[in-house]
Design a protein around this motif. Structure first.
Motif, PDB file in Angstrom:
ATOM      1  N   HIS A  79      17.868  85.800 130.363  1.00 19.12           N
ATOM      2  CA  HIS A  79      17.592  86.299 131.542  1.00 19.12           C
ATOM      3  C   HIS A  79      17.791  85.293 132.783  1.00 19.12           C
ATOM      4  O   HIS A  79      16.839  85.285 133.445  1.00 19.12           O
ATOM      5  CB  HIS A  79      16.282  86.910 131.560  1.00 19.12           C
ATOM      6  N   MET A  95      22.109  88.638 137.023  1.00 19.41           N
ATOM      7  CA  MET A  95      21.465  88.267 135.921  1.00 19.41           C
ATOM      8  C   MET A  95      22.144  88.119 134.583  1.00 19.41           C
ATOM      9  O   MET A  95      23.018  88.941 134.280  1.00 19.41           O
ATOM     10  CB  MET A  95      20.247  89.111 135.657  1.00 19.41           C
ATOM     11  N   SER A  97      23.011  87.138 130.479  1.00 16.71           N
ATOM     12  CA  SER A  97      22.532  86.812 129.093  1.00 16.71           C
ATOM     13  C   SER A  97      23.517  86.163 128.305  1.00 16.71           C
ATOM     14  O   SER A  97      24.549  86.692 128.212  1.00 16.71           O
ATOM     15  CB  SER A  97      22.168  88.377 128.326  1.00 16.71           C
TER      16      SER A  97
END
Length: 425
Positions: A79, A95, A97
């Motif tokens: 995150h 964001m 990942s």
């Protein structure tokens, strides 16, 4: 079959709203999905081979490189948030990942555009932060400094200014102004346009810094403007405009509260007709002056000034003329003293002058003579001359008293003694 499966997988990835990308050990894109163009504005062909860090907002690059190093060291980042600059200059919040593929020597990442969510969060944070700043700061300059820092957390705001509009003078002032490019004329022009129109101004001109201005609006109209200007290639967006408008509403309310507080404090301390200190403020200053005089073994004087036959002016010419005469008396009295002295109107046609740091008691008499001379000059009004004759009583510290009440009483009695003598003669 294997090639077909890979091709189908790539097609499926291109259908995702989130972007998928792969970055090599040197930090260059080697694969990007179709969603990258929607999020970053660059085509897939333009992104392949481009260093990833080039797209990151300069303010976020250091921590982004640190995170990339940690990912390559085997620490996945599920995150991680940072900001990128689109091809059109707009700033987007992402964001990530991401994890490292040791076999492929690639960073594999999925990027989600969270700009709208960040805007909503920023609005909420702005509400609390600006509200707290408005109540915690003692003056407007401190408020503007805190607002600058708060805004700078959400959008490029190295250059920031607050313009306030004086409707009576039709004039802009800049109580807070930060501009590293030193281009006051363009800032003045843009702020004036925002105030004139009462509408936001968003300027994205090729080759020039992006500018964003929003009005400071209140129930009484536009009281000023907030303006930010980018220092690099960033471009402000409608999202930034919405955020700054939200902030400006809070700032405008805070400014009005502090201006109202300042007006109330002014009204509590100053006479509204002559703009001189009133009785209460004079007593505060006298208290402080007496404390200094005691500490320094110094001298001071109170001059009690009353205008003889002032009632006749009101009766003959009306209260409006009487008010003009009192304003002229106030102006002339201020000409007779130093900036460190205090001229106060304590009611009606009565004035008191506080003279501090007297070298000799005779100095008070010289000031009184100067007052009689200057007030004795006629005041022209509609073809006639109005005359002012003052009666002046003097009280000296410490000769005539060591407390404020004693000095007031002595000066008042001395003034009435002069008035009685003038009537008798």
């Amino acid at each position: 079959m294997e090639t077909k499966t890979v091709t189908q997988l790539a097609c499926f990835i291109d259908l995702l709203m989130d972007a998928v990308c792969a970055v090599d050990i040197e930090g260059r894109f080697v694969f990007v999905s179709a969603a990258c163009e929607r999020i970053f504005g660059y085509t897939q062909a333009e992104l392949i081979g481009m260093p990833m860090i080039n797209l990151v907002l300069p303010a976020d690059r250091e921590r982004t490189l640190k995170a990339a190093s940690e990912i390559m060291g085997g620490q996945p980042k599920p995150h991680f948030e940072n900001r990128y600059v689109r091809k059109d200059g707009q700033v987007v919040h992402i964001m990530w990942s991401a994890r490292w593929s040791e076999v492929d020597q690639l960073r594999i990442a999925v990027a989600r555009d969270i700009t709208e969510r960040k805007l909503a969060e920023s609005r909420q944070a702005a509400l609390y932060a600006i509200s707290e700043a408005a109540h915690a700061t003692a003056d407007l300059l401190a408020l503007f400094q805190r607002v600058h820092r708060i805004v700078g957390e959400w959008l490029p705001a190295e250059n920031f200014c607050v313009a306030l509009y004086d409707e009576q003078r039709d004039q802009l002032s800049f109580p807070y102004y930060i501009d590293d490019r030193r281009q006051p004329h363009s800032v003045d022009r843009n702020c004036a346009e925002v105030v004139r129109s009462g509408q936001p101004l968003l300027l994205n001109i090729d080759g020039a810094p992006s500018s964003l201005g929003v009005p400071l609006s209140s129930q009484n109209g536009t009281i000023g403007a907030l303006l930010v200007k980018s220092s690099g290639g960033e471009r402000y967006t409608e999202y930034d405009q919405e955020l700054l408008q939200f902030v400006s509403a809070q700032v405008a309310a805070a400014i009005e509260r502090k201006q109202l507080q300042a007006r109330l404090e002014y009204m509590a301390r100053y006479d509204q007709l002559t703009r001189l200190p009133n009785r209460g403020f004079l007593q505060e200053r006298l208290k402080d002056a007496l404390a200094r005089a005691r500490r320094e073994c110094g001298h001071l004087a109170l001059l009690y000034v009353d205008l003889d036959k002032f009632k006749q002016v009101n009766d003959s010419f009306g209260h409006a003329v009487g008010d003009l005469l009192l304003q002229e008396v106030a102006r002339r009295l201020q000409q007779c003293v130093r900036e460190t002295d205090t001229v106060a109107r304590i009611g009606g046609d009565e004035f008191v002058i506080l003279l501090e740091h007297l070298q000799q008691p005779e100095h008070a008499n010289r000031v009184a003579d100067k007052i009689r001379s200057l007030l004795g000059e006629p005041v022209p009004w509609e073809g006639c001359d109005l005359s002012i004759v003052p009666s002046i009583g003097i009280a000296l510290y410490p000769e005539n008293g060591e407390e404020a009440q004693q000095l007031f009483k002595h000066a008042d009695e001395a003034m009435y003694g002069v008035k009685r003598g003038a009537v008798a003669s």
